[in-house]
Motif scaffolding. Structure first.
Motif, short mmCIF file in Angstrom:
data_model
loop_
_atom_site.label_atom_id
_atom_site.label_comp_id
_atom_site.label_asym_id
_atom_site.label_seq_id
_atom_site.Cartn_x
_atom_site.Cartn_y
_atom_site.Cartn_z
N LEU A 1 44.07 25.96 36.97
CA LEU A 1 42.85 26.15 36.67
C LEU A 1 42.08 27.33 37.29
CD1 LEU A 1 40.10 24.78 35.48
CD2 LEU A 1 39.73 23.56 37.40
N ASN A 2 42.37 27.51 38.65
CA ASN A 2 41.79 28.57 39.30
C ASN A 2 42.45 30.06 38.71
OD1 ASN A 2 40.62 27.30 41.09
ND2 ASN A 2 42.21 27.30 42.72
N SER A 3 43.59 29.97 38.29
CA SER A 3 44.17 31.13 37.30
C SER A 3 43.40 31.35 36.22
CB SER A 3 45.81 31.03 37.39
OG SER A 3 46.30 31.19 38.43
N PHE A 4 43.29 30.18 35.46
CA PHE A 4 42.36 30.48 34.02
C PHE A 4 41.25 30.96 34.16
CE2 PHE A 4 40.26 28.42 30.58
CZ PHE A 4 41.09 28.79 29.47
N ASN A 5 40.43 30.55 35.36
CA ASN A 5 39.13 31.07 35.60
C ASN A 5 39.11 32.57 35.79
OD1 ASN A 5 37.33 28.89 35.22
ND2 ASN A 5 38.02 27.76 37.17
N GLU A 6 40.17 32.93 36.77
CA GLU A 6 40.05 34.31 36.99
C GLU A 6 40.65 35.24 35.96
OE1 GLU A 6 43.05 34.64 40.07
OE2 GLU A 6 41.79 33.62 41.71
N VAL A 7 41.34 34.77 35.16
CA VAL A 7 41.58 35.72 33.75
C VAL A 7 40.40 35.93 32.79
CG1 VAL A 7 42.71 33.95 32.35
CG2 VAL A 7 43.53 36.19 32.04
N ILE A 8 39.85 34.74 32.80
CA ILE A 8 38.48 34.96 32.08
C ILE A 8 37.49 35.90 32.79
CG2 ILE A 8 36.55 33.61 30.90
CD1 ILE A 8 38.36 31.26 30.70
N GLN A 9 37.16 35.48 33.92
CA GLN A 9 36.28 36.37 34.82
C GLN A 9 36.69 38.12 34.65
OE1 GLN A 9 35.76 34.29 38.40
NE2 GLN A 9 34.59 32.58 37.74
N PHE A 10 37.96 38.14 34.94
CA PHE A 10 38.45 39.77 35.00
C PHE A 10 38.40 40.18 33.81
CE2 PHE A 10 41.52 42.80 35.26
CZ PHE A 10 41.37 43.46 36.32
N ALA A 11 38.69 39.43 32.54
CA ALA A 11 38.52 40.25 31.40
C ALA A 11 37.27 40.31 30.86
CB ALA A 11 39.36 39.13 30.28
#
Length: 169
Positions: free
Chosen positions: A120-130
């Motif tokens: 979930l943390n990784s999912f949030n990070e990819v969305i924020q970074f993108a």
């Protein structure tokens, strides 16, 4: 030493002394060597392929029997790529790959609750970074596929995954 003081010091140095200092830094500090190696010969595709291979090896090891499935391995690559200034498209590609390989892994293995929190943390990070780097439109479909797969596999924290998608809309 402040950045300003460093600039003043460097501006007073003769060119030859400055060159010697940079060469000395290059020889003494691996991070400086890594930076200059990348700056003058940016083999981004090779870096990405190596990262994907090592991330994949975390979940589907070639030399050992048991997978370690550590998110930290992928995180180190992301941070390293960001420091080097790798193209954001490539970083998001590796971030998505990390989630996709984790989903493949979770289909085949029983995983702990902490695994889902980590993803979930990784999912949030990819969305924020993108989003921050303006590459979300190119990865929107892939991120949605990752989300749908979390729903198909009935991952924990379904509501949180859904909330993370609100940024996309």
């Amino acid at each position: 030493m402040s950045k300003r003081a460093l600039k003043i010091y460097l501006s007073k140095l003769p060119k030859k002394a400055l060159e010697e200092q940079i060469v000395e830094l290059y020889e003494k500090f691996p991070t400086v060597k890594t930076y200059y190696d990348f700056a003058f010969n940016p083999k981004e595709d090779k870096l990405v392929q190596d990262a994907k291979a090592k991330i994949s090896n975390e979940y589907f090891p070639l030399k050992r029997k048991r997978p370690k499935a550590r998110r930290s391995v992928a995180q180190k690559f992301f941070k390293h790529f960001i420091k080097l200034g790798v193209d954001p498209h490539l970083i998001v590609d590796v971030m998505c790959f990390n989630l996709e390989i984790a989903q493949t892994f979770s289909k085949e293995k029983n995983v702990a609750d902490s695994f889902f929190r980590s993803m979930l943390n990784s999912f949030n990070e990819v969305i924020q970074f993108a989003t921050v780097h303006g590459v979300l439109p190119e990865f929107k479909e892939r991120i949605l596929k990752i989300y749908l797969e979390t729903q198909n596999q009935k991952w924990l924290f379904e509501d949180e995954f859904s909330k993370a998608l609100d940024i996309i809309d």
